[in-house]
Design an enzyme around this catalytic site. Sequence first.
Site, short mmCIF file in Angstrom:
data_model
loop_
_atom_site.label_atom_id
_atom_site.label_comp_id
_atom_site.label_asym_id
_atom_site.label_seq_id
_atom_site.Cartn_x
_atom_site.Cartn_y
_atom_site.Cartn_z
N HIS A 179 -2.95 25.86 22.82
CA HIS A 179 -3.98 24.90 22.43
C HIS A 179 -5.34 25.24 23.06
O HIS A 179 -6.38 25.15 22.40
CB HIS A 179 -3.54 23.49 22.83
CG HIS A 179 -4.48 22.41 22.45
ND1 HIS A 179 -4.61 21.96 21.15
CD2 HIS A 179 -5.35 21.68 23.19
CE1 HIS A 179 -5.51 21.01 21.11
NE2 HIS A 179 -5.98 20.81 22.34
N THR A 223 0.39 25.82 26.67
CA THR A 223 0.49 26.12 25.24
C THR A 223 -0.78 26.84 24.78
O THR A 223 -1.79 26.85 25.50
CB THR A 223 0.66 24.82 24.42
OG1 THR A 223 -0.56 24.06 24.51
CG2 THR A 223 1.83 23.99 24.93
N ALA A 272 -15.04 20.18 29.80
CA ALA A 272 -14.11 21.07 30.50
C ALA A 272 -12.85 21.24 29.67
O ALA A 272 -12.19 20.27 29.32
CB ALA A 272 -13.76 20.50 31.87
N VAL A 273 -12.55 22.49 29.35
CA VAL A 273 -11.30 22.84 28.67
C VAL A 273 -10.49 23.64 29.69
O VAL A 273 -10.91 24.72 30.12
CB VAL A 273 -11.56 23.68 27.40
CG1 VAL A 273 -10.26 23.96 26.67
CG2 VAL A 273 -12.56 22.98 26.47
#
Length: 155
Positions: free
Chosen positions: A90, A88, A82-83
């Site tokens: 990132h 930001t 999971a992202v």
Amino acid sequence: MAIKTNEGKLIASGLKFGVVVARFNEFISSKLLGGVIDGLIRHGASEEDIEISWVPGAFEIPLVAQKMANSKKFDAIICIGAVIRGSTPHFDYVANEMSKGIAKVSLDTGIPIAFGVLTTDTIEQAIERAGTKVGNKGYDAAVTAIEMANLLKMI
């Protein structure tokens, strides 16, 4: 002359599966992993035919998927994690490079790789896709891996 149609069966017995799991956001990844295992077992895979490798985060998934694919031990590989978007950029870098890396491994090796990594804007969206409102995307990735492994054996 008849048109030949190929479609992979959803039968996992006799197939070997590699699973790459990102430890970051483990509370989500562990639910996805439960879905993967459930999906494989329900379709006939045995526990002995499932090998799981944990990696620190999503960015590391493609390298381990590549190592697994190059080993020729697996009929399919399932990548999960999971992202979750933060404040930001990132998220964009990790999600983009991880996605491209996974696709490249599959194309370079000819081994089907199911993409079960959630890329969500919020934690709530991730939770919904890890076994609550929107089903379990780990389960879906397992079913995709089974179908693709069988399809590629036919072609």
